[in-house]
Design an enzyme around this catalytic site. Structure first.
Site, PDB file in Angstrom:
ATOM      1  N   GLU A  84      -0.475  -9.446  -0.523  1.00  0.00           N
ATOM      2  CA  GLU A  84      -1.907  -9.676  -0.271  1.00  0.00           C
ATOM      3  C   GLU A  84      -2.708  -9.713  -1.582  1.00  0.00           C
ATOM      4  O   GLU A  84      -3.625 -10.517  -1.733  1.00  0.00           O
ATOM      5  CB  GLU A  84      -2.431  -8.590   0.679  1.00  0.00           C
ATOM      6  CG  GLU A  84      -1.841  -8.743   2.080  1.00  0.00           C
ATOM      7  CD  GLU A  84      -2.070  -7.536   2.974  1.00  0.00           C
ATOM      8  OE1 GLU A  84      -1.635  -6.423   2.589  1.00  0.00           O
ATOM      9  OE2 GLU A  84      -2.675  -7.683   4.041  1.00  0.00           O
ATOM     10  N   ALA A 119       0.872  -1.176   0.000  1.00  0.00           N
ATOM     11  CA  ALA A 119       0.000   0.000   0.000  1.00  0.00           C
ATOM     12  C   ALA A 119       0.907   1.222   0.000  1.00  0.00           C
ATOM     13  O   ALA A 119       2.068   1.146   0.394  1.00  0.00           O
ATOM     14  CB  ALA A 119      -0.886  -0.023   1.236  1.00  0.00           C
ATOM     15  N   GLU A 153       4.445  -4.976   7.328  1.00  0.00           N
ATOM     16  CA  GLU A 153       3.599  -3.989   8.022  1.00  0.00           C
ATOM     17  C   GLU A 153       3.962  -3.772   9.481  1.00  0.00           C
ATOM     18  O   GLU A 153       3.975  -2.633   9.958  1.00  0.00           O
ATOM     19  CB  GLU A 153       2.117  -4.389   7.925  1.00  0.00           C
ATOM     20  CG  GLU A 153       1.497  -4.195   6.550  1.00  0.00           C
ATOM     21  CD  GLU A 153       1.601  -5.427   5.668  1.00  0.00           C
ATOM     22  OE1 GLU A 153       2.437  -6.316   5.943  1.00  0.00           O
ATOM     23  OE2 GLU A 153       0.833  -5.502   4.692  1.00  0.00           O
ATOM     24  N   GLY A 178       0.716  -5.059   0.867  1.00  0.00           N
ATOM     25  CA  GLY A 178      -0.464  -5.136   0.004  1.00  0.00           C
ATOM     26  C   GLY A 178      -0.204  -5.861  -1.313  1.00  0.00           C
ATOM     27  O   GLY A 178      -1.138  -6.386  -1.926  1.00  0.00           O
TER      28      GLY A 178
END
Ligand code: HXC
Length: 260
Positions: free
Chosen positions: A114, A66, A134, A111
């Site tokens: 993911e 992200a 993260e 992300g």
């Protein structure tokens, strides 16, 4: 349709969606997620597309996570909204009738890892690197990582990767079952297209029912999962493709499927 953060091309019945934010190693900001959601929604409704390949632009990254510069000053409500937007977008990859393949061409961090995990199948270049960094940023995986990683590789390994923030290479990802296949970098798209072609040779309606059965079944108990399978199995008997597939076998010829 034109996008600012995505490149979309179709080759026959295959859609190739490339995350294209080269300045940030394809980091996912809200605008990119919004576009990806719209793009997948379009593909989902297309009868012409059987397989969707998701990849990242450039030679270095699939998706480096992200977008940290967007998150740094975000409020809890904004953080939650971002997670929910990714949830809707990534879940589409699992619920859409088409098969989704992640062509992991480089860094798949946070992300990015993911996103790859929400695809049905992951094929990695030898240069791919996976990880969930993260906790090293003071947050936790918020695009499904705490859920999908544990389901894919088991709780113990998922906890290790998330708690240590270790990065692992493609071979290690293969060893622990995070990716289906590892190929030389220059062969990545060919390997994805070859798998897509194999998949396209089979009944697409049956594949969509099998996909839905697997997705429902892994989130429920065995008895209910088997009941869903029985229903979907029965439904496949209503299709042209079932009649054609079986007749072709008995007539010793190749089946011609229509996806209905
Ligand atoms: C914003 C990013 C970025 C990211 C890289 N960049 N990753 N920008 N968000 N996730 C930017 C860098 O700031 C840099 O910009 C440019 O991309 C090139 O990156 P470099 O770091 O210079 O490249 P390199 O040294 O080769 O290192 C590559 C890397 C590193 C190992 C991938 O960039 C990295 O660690 N990135 C962050 C990975 C990460 O922590 N991802 C998880 C994010 S959190 P400039 O302007 O300097 O050129 C997450 C949470 C999901 O994903 C859930 C949220 C709800």
């Amino acid at each position: 349709m034109m996008y600012e953060h995505l490149l979309v091309e179709t080759k026959g019945q295959v859609a190739i969606v490339t995350i294209n934010n080269p300045k940030t190693l394809n980091a996912l900001n809200s605008a990119t997620l919004t576009e990806l959601n719209a793009c997948l929604s379009d593909i989902e409704q297309s009868k012409d597309i059987r397989v969707t390949i998701v990849t990242g632009s450039g030679a270095k990254a699939f998706v480096a996570g992200a977008d940290i510069s967007e998150m740094v000053n975000a409020t809890p409500a904004e953080g939650r909204a971002m997670s929910l937007l990714a949830k809707e977008t990534f879940s589409r990859l699992e619920t859409m009738p088409q098969v989704t393949i992640a062509a992991v061409n480089g860094f798949a961090l946070g992300g990015g890892c993911e996103l790859s995990m929400a695809c049905d199948i992951r094929i990695a270049s030898e240069k791919a690197v996976f990880g969930q960094p993260e906790c090293g940023l003071g947050i936790l995986p918020g695009f499904g990582g705490t859920q999908r990683l544990a389901r894919l590789i088991g709780k113990g390994r998922a906890k290790e990767l998330i708690f240590t923030c270790d990065r692992i290479d493609a071979q290690e990802a293969y060893r622990i079952g995070l990716v289906n296949k590892v190929v030389p970098a220059e062969e990545l798209m060919d390997a994805c297209m070859a798998m897509a072609e194999k998949i396209q040779g089979n009944g697409s309606y049956a594949i969509a029912l099998a996909k839905a059965s697997i997705e429902t079944g892994t989130d429920t108990d065995l008895a209910n999962g088997l009941a869903v399978e029985a229903t979907n199995f029965g439904l496949s008997f209503a299709t042209h493709d079932k009649k054609e597939g079986m007749t072709a076998f008995l007539e010793k010829r190749k089946a011609v499927f229509v996806g209905e």
